[in-house]
Design an enzyme around this catalytic site. Structure first.
Site, PDB file in Angstrom:
ATOM      1  N   SER A 124     -75.922  -7.645  29.907  1.00 41.85           N
ATOM      2  CA  SER A 124     -75.852  -7.168  28.529  1.00 41.85           C
ATOM      3  C   SER A 124     -75.174  -8.195  27.636  1.00 41.85           C
ATOM      4  CB  SER A 124     -75.036  -5.876  28.511  1.00 41.85           C
ATOM      5  OG  SER A 124     -74.670  -5.546  27.188  1.00 41.85           O
ATOM      6  N   TYR A 148     -67.089  -1.471  30.317  1.00 47.58           N
ATOM      7  CA  TYR A 148     -68.508  -1.647  30.654  1.00 47.58           C
ATOM      8  C   TYR A 148     -68.871  -3.139  30.645  1.00 47.58           C
ATOM      9  CZ  TYR A 148     -73.494  -1.971  29.752  1.00 47.58           C
ATOM     10  OH  TYR A 148     -74.819  -2.333  29.782  1.00 47.58           O
ATOM     11  N   LYS A 152     -70.131  -5.817  33.748  1.00 42.07           N
ATOM     12  CA  LYS A 152     -71.346  -6.639  33.704  1.00 42.07           C
ATOM     13  C   LYS A 152     -70.981  -8.113  33.908  1.00 42.07           C
ATOM     14  CE  LYS A 152     -74.683  -3.680  33.203  1.00 42.07           C
ATOM     15  NZ  LYS A 152     -75.728  -3.530  34.225  1.00 42.07           N
TER      16      LYS A 152
HETATM   17  N1  UFG Z   1     -74.170   3.367  14.916  1.00 41.91           N
HETATM   18  C1  UFG Z   1     -73.994   4.283  13.895  1.00 41.91           C
HETATM   19  N2  UFG Z   1     -74.087   5.615  14.190  1.00 41.91           N
HETATM   20  C2  UFG Z   1     -74.360   6.083  15.442  1.00 41.91           C
HETATM   21  C3  UFG Z   1     -74.539   5.132  16.482  1.00 41.91           C
HETATM   22  C4  UFG Z   1     -74.431   3.790  16.185  1.00 41.91           C
HETATM   23  O1  UFG Z   1     -73.755   3.905  12.743  1.00 41.91           O
HETATM   24  O2  UFG Z   1     -74.419   7.304  15.643  1.00 41.91           O
HETATM   25  C5  UFG Z   1     -74.116   1.927  14.612  1.00 41.91           C
HETATM   26  C6  UFG Z   1     -73.049   1.175  15.360  1.00 41.91           C
HETATM   27  O3  UFG Z   1     -71.829   1.229  14.670  1.00 41.91           O
HETATM   28  C7  UFG Z   1     -73.655  -0.235  15.421  1.00 41.91           C
HETATM   29  C8  UFG Z   1     -75.153   0.032  15.502  1.00 41.91           C
HETATM   30  O4  UFG Z   1     -75.342   1.358  15.018  1.00 41.91           O
HETATM   31  O5  UFG Z   1     -73.395  -0.934  14.230  1.00 41.91           O
HETATM   32  C9  UFG Z   1     -75.715  -0.039  16.923  1.00 41.91           C
HETATM   33  O6  UFG Z   1     -74.942   0.809  17.771  1.00 41.91           O
HETATM   34  P1  UFG Z   1     -75.431   1.231  19.227  1.00 41.91           P
HETATM   35  O7  UFG Z   1     -74.430   2.182  19.783  1.00 41.91           O
HETATM   36  O8  UFG Z   1     -76.853   1.658  19.179  1.00 41.91           O
HETATM   37  O9  UFG Z   1     -75.425  -0.154  20.017  1.00 41.91           O
HETATM   38  P2  UFG Z   1     -74.200  -1.157  20.297  1.00 41.91           P
HETATM   39  O10 UFG Z   1     -74.545  -2.409  19.587  1.00 41.91           O
HETATM   40  O11 UFG Z   1     -72.902  -0.562  20.025  1.00 41.91           O
HETATM   41  O12 UFG Z   1     -74.276  -1.313  21.872  1.00 41.91           O
HETATM   42  C10 UFG Z   1     -75.481  -1.596  22.505  1.00 41.91           C
HETATM   43  C11 UFG Z   1     -75.501  -0.927  23.882  1.00 41.91           C
HETATM   44  C12 UFG Z   1     -74.537  -1.569  24.819  1.00 41.91           C
HETATM   45  C13 UFG Z   1     -74.744  -3.028  24.825  1.00 41.91           C
HETATM   46  C14 UFG Z   1     -74.688  -3.625  23.449  1.00 41.91           C
HETATM   47  C15 UFG Z   1     -75.013  -5.081  23.507  1.00 41.91           C
HETATM   48  O13 UFG Z   1     -75.173   0.444  23.766  1.00 41.91           O
HETATM   49  O14 UFG Z   1     -74.756  -1.070  26.099  1.00 41.91           O
HETATM   50  O15 UFG Z   1     -75.631  -2.974  22.616  1.00 41.91           O
HETATM   51  O16 UFG Z   1     -74.738  -5.715  22.303  1.00 41.91           O
HETATM   52  F1  UFG Z   1     -73.823  -3.609  25.585  1.00 41.91           F
END
Ligand code: UFG
Length: 337
Positions: A124, A148, A152
């Site tokens: 990841s 997490y 990884k």
């Molecule tokens: N977000 C919101 N509201 C939500 C969920 C997310 O505004 O309900 C925002 C987050 O703040 C972020 C973006 O949407 O700015 C993406 O969030 P995600 O949770 O979809 O993804 P992340 O980038 O946090 O994490 C994902 C995976 C991880 C991985 C990572 C790698 O969940 O497993 O990408 O960069 F490690």
């Protein structure tokens, strides 16, 4: 090729199986179904019309895994099985180390017993942590900021040391950015348990009426519209990167990390707008406080994938949004429907 696929019933695993079977590879799945459903494999069989062996087994059960590997005699392994919720990893760190790191050790033992030295690992972009520069290339320091991500990075370390310790061993470490989307058929897709913690599955449930509104976690980041920017990658593109990596790993000596992203970032507001357009109405949202541990921007430098795998992403955000909606509207309760 004969390919052993751990975690094949999961979101990325199931989409990868469709591509592998479509290319004529012979696959055997090992999955505990702890966070996935056997129904996903039934649908993979239905979509591909191909035979598919599957075993219900825990990745930590080395004896069981060894028996399966000795019987199947894989030429390569694709290792998806693991736990992946960032928030949960802080509450249950030992489970995460046990499954993600211990599971990888267990798999290596089984591979050795079966004489297999080729592995593609589901890593990841979270291994990079806070960006020292952007876009992230594979030489960026690894400083994960959550448990997490630590697991990884550790599993990558284990696989690198193992692959470097003897000839005939190769490990391609695929560092995924933000996988989203679904198979165009709408038959397989992402099926999170409980309240989705990721953006697109949450938005999908707002669209199908399971959730009231999206909370946008912060609109005061240093990004063009203030909301977080991510490199979203269509899961079918990601699946095809694994097929390409099979060609690479066959002759690889040692380990090679490779980013899997598009090189283009989109903000939360842009993703919300793209998905609302596909659904045909403005989906309700509110601005909420920042979520702990989030960074402003995460974008890949995907040039190594192009050079070494001959792979690049083909699908844009409209395809991502359309396919998520095809999946979600036909399966509002996922595989439990
Ligand atoms: N977000 C919101 N509201 C939500 C969920 C997310 O505004 O309900 C925002 C987050 O703040 C972020 C973006 O949407 O700015 C993406 O969030 P995600 O949770 O979809 O993804 P992340 O980038 O946090 O994490 C994902 C995976 C991880 C991985 C990572 C790698 O969940 O497993 O990408 O960069 F490690």
């Amino acid at each position: 090729m004969r390919v052993l696929v751990t975690g094949g019933a999961g979101f990325i695993g199931s989409h990868t199986l469709v591509e592998l079977l479509g290319q004529g590879h012979h696959c055997c799945v090992v999955d505990s179904f702890a966070t996935s459903s056997p129904e996903a494999l039934a649908r993979v069989r239905e979509l591909t019309n191909a035979p598919l062996d599957a075993h219900e087994a825990d990745i930590r059960d080395t004896a069981r895994l060894t028996g399966i590997a000795e019987e199947f005699r894989p030429e390569a392994v694709i290792h998806f099985a693991g736990l992946k919720a960032v928030g949960e990893s802080a509450e249950r760190p030992v489970d995460y180390y046990e499954v993600n790191v211990g599971g990888t050790l267990s798999l290596i033992r089984a591979m050795e017993a079966a004489g297999c030295g080729r592995v593609i690992f589901s890593s990841s972009a979270t291994v990079y942590g806070d960006p020292e520069y952007l876009p992230f290339d594979e030489a960026h320091p690894l400083k994960p900021i959550n448990v997490y991500g630590q697991t990884k990075a550790m599993a990558e370390r284990v696989l690198s040391d193992w692959a470097g310790a003897a000839p005939g061993r190769g490990a391609v470490l695929l560092r995924y950015f933000n996988p989203v989307g679904a198979h165009a058929s709408g038959r397989i897709g992402e099926d999170p348990a409980g309240i989705p913690s990721n953006l697109m599955p949450f938005l999908a449930q707002v669209a199908s009426g399971e959730r009231e509104r999206l909370s946008i976690f912060g609109d005061d980041y240093d990004t063009p519209d203030g909301t977080g920017v991510r490199d979203y990658i269509h899961v079918v593109d990601l699946a095809r990167a694994h097929v390409a990596a099979l060609g690479r790993v066959a002759a690889l000596e040692g380990a090679e990390p490779i980013n899997v992203g598009t090189g283009r970032g989109y903000s939360v507001k842009e993703m919300h707008a793209a998905f609302s357009k596909v659904v045909g109405r403005e989906l309700p949202y509110e601005i909420a406080p920042r979520r702990a541990g989030d960074i402003a921007t995460s974008v890949a430098d995907p040039s190594r994938a192009r050079e070494r795998l001959g792979w690049e992403a083909a699908h844009g955000i409209e395809d991502m949004a359309k396919s998520i909606w095809a999946w979600q509207s036909a399966n509002p309760r996922g595989y439990r429907g």
